[in-house]
Design a protein around this motif. Sequence first.
Motif, mmCIF file in Angstrom:
data_model
loop_
_atom_site.group_PDB
_atom_site.id
_atom_site.type_symbol
_atom_site.label_atom_id
_atom_site.label_comp_id
_atom_site.label_asym_id
_atom_site.label_seq_id
_atom_site.Cartn_x
_atom_site.Cartn_y
_atom_site.Cartn_z
ATOM 1 N N GLU A 319 0.908 -0.903 -0.061
ATOM 2 C CA GLU A 319 0.421 -0.231 -0.019
ATOM 3 C C GLU A 319 1.111 1.549 -0.022
ATOM 4 N N SER A 343 -5.790 11.412 -9.689
ATOM 5 C CA SER A 343 -6.667 12.122 -7.923
ATOM 6 C C SER A 343 -6.884 13.352 -8.718
ATOM 7 N N SER A 348 -2.507 11.323 -4.472
ATOM 8 C CA SER A 348 -3.788 10.506 -3.977
ATOM 9 C C SER A 348 -3.788 9.543 -4.572
ATOM 10 N N GLU A 349 -3.625 8.116 -4.292
ATOM 11 C CA GLU A 349 -3.154 6.696 -4.909
ATOM 12 C C GLU A 349 -4.691 6.238 -5.086
ATOM 13 N N PRO A 350 -4.796 5.598 -6.060
ATOM 14 C CA PRO A 350 -6.673 5.361 -6.187
ATOM 15 C C PRO A 350 -6.861 4.305 -4.746
ATOM 16 N N PRO A 351 -8.357 4.219 -5.211
ATOM 17 C CA PRO A 351 -8.505 3.168 -3.826
ATOM 18 C C PRO A 351 -8.505 1.886 -3.543
ATOM 19 N N TYR A 352 -8.028 1.359 -4.978
ATOM 20 C CA TYR A 352 -7.845 -0.464 -4.953
ATOM 21 C C TYR A 352 -7.120 -0.008 -6.607
ATOM 22 N N TRP A 355 -8.771 -6.011 -5.831
ATOM 23 C CA TRP A 355 -10.426 -6.659 -4.903
ATOM 24 C C TRP A 355 -11.081 -7.884 -5.403
ATOM 25 N N ARG A 364 -9.164 -5.477 -0.485
ATOM 26 C CA ARG A 364 -9.430 -4.363 -1.395
ATOM 27 C C ARG A 364 -8.144 -3.400 -1.100
ATOM 28 N N HIS A 365 -7.315 -3.563 -2.541
ATOM 29 C CA HIS A 365 -5.985 -2.713 -2.018
ATOM 30 C C HIS A 365 -5.334 -1.929 -3.440
ATOM 31 N N THR A 366 -4.634 -1.035 -2.677
ATOM 32 C CA THR A 366 -4.227 -0.123 -3.894
ATOM 33 C C THR A 366 -2.368 -0.795 -3.974
ATOM 34 N N GLU A 388 -16.820 -0.025 -8.370
ATOM 35 C CA GLU A 388 -16.825 -0.416 -7.426
ATOM 36 C C GLU A 388 -18.548 -1.108 -7.734
#
Length: 422
Positions: A319, A343, A348-352, A355, A364-366, A388
Amino acid sequence: MFLPGCPRDFFFSLQSIWCWSFWVDILRSTEERFSKLYYHLRRKFLPLDPCTQIVCSMGNGTSRLYSALAKTLNSSAASQHPEYLVSPDSEHLEPIDPKELLEECRAVLHTRPPRFQRDFVDLRTDCPSSHPPIRVMQWNILAQALGEGKDNFVQCPVEALKWEERKCLILEEILAYQPDILCLQEVDHYFDTFQPLLSRLGYQGTFFPKPWSPCLDVEHNNGPDGCALFFLQNRFKLVNSANIRLTAMTLKTNQVAIAQTLECKESSRQFCIAVTHLKARTGWERFRSAQGCDLLQNLQNITQGAKIPLIVCGDFNAEPTEEVYKHFASSSLNLNSAYKLLSADGQSEPPYTTWKIRTSGECRHTLDYIWYSKHALSVKSALDLLTEEQIGPNRLPSFNYPSDHLSLVCDFSFNEEPDGLL
Ligand SMILES: NC(=O)C1=CN([C@@H]2O[C@H](COP(=O)(O)OP(=O)(O)OC[C@H]3O[C@@H](n4cnc5c(N)ncnc54)[C@H](OP(=O)(O)O)[C@@H]3O)[C@@H](O)[C@H]2O)C=CC1
Ligand SMILES: [Mg+2]
């Protein structure tokens, strides 16, 4: 991974000891076994059956392509003609029209739901370039043996993982975006599928398997998984290439990278492209960090101390909060992570980027990134991630999407006036 009350350093020492004893025990024989296995696999799976070549040279259009695709559906076909396995020469196979191969893939996938729609986001840079952009795809495609045998995707129906169809979903994704450079992880069908097909689409490929791939523990595996790097031969000339076995605190590890210096045929400008897949799992953060430092050191040397612009693609299994991410973000190579630009604040990195649902629950990870030399290159656009809603309640992989990781795709251009401060 850490027991309550146990200091992290103690656990890390145990990990190091495990790692050390593991390698001391098996490496002596593994190096030898590995190279034998590698060449055995090359010989076994390269598309050398002259029947393919004869069919290709006789056929036209769809039937010819169907033969090309059908050939890869059954890798055991090669073993029926062992006498033809000796002299790999896939470069001389007939080219394939990408549109026709895409049609063939869609025919195989006709019972599946349609592909997800993903759009490129224009990232408008102030650096107009006279040359076409360089499209780079980063993708952990999910090793077939791991998906079926180890990953424990509890909500993914086994039918969705059938290689004959999943392979077509992977090819469809590649053909839809037509990257100039393709950086892949978890490739365990290089010699029987991706190398022969992509070479006929004009790509030059390199594969570096993991020395002790977990795929080899799975029954009916197709060989080790590893990193693969492909580039379009009509756009780039290979200047040099390095297969790197990553070390952690001077110990050789099971993780690898490929780094190649390419020269753009249109602009004559050189850049370095690298692909890696760092150690997975919680508890291995410091190990990953050490692997990242080793990769950065190698890249410092290859780019002659950041003189050559650099793009690094990978499944870092980390992460953005992890040490290895911070090493890359603060490296003297002056790197930025391309997907941050999607972003609102560019920070900011994407949320994931992955998944899935395992027995342990929702993951659920980046973890996947495309790093680039921020003073020498600009990101003109990036492919948006799936929402999502598109991913759905059962997450990935699924009948619609072949991997538990999303592909990342960026269009890069060289900054017109390099300021010498890459
Ligand atoms: N024969 C021997 O003596 C020994 C053999 N080994 C082998 O080495 C393997 C470890 O290799 P290594 O390269 O370190 O592998 P990693 O720990 O890096 O993981 C291998 C794969 O497992 C996936 N993965 C990550 N998290 C999980 C999870 N929670 N459950 C299932 N799969 C997961 C990863 O996918 P992603 O990157 O997508 O997250 C990755 O591709 C062992 O599995 C074993 O097979 C190890 C020790 C001794
Ligand atoms: Mg995986």
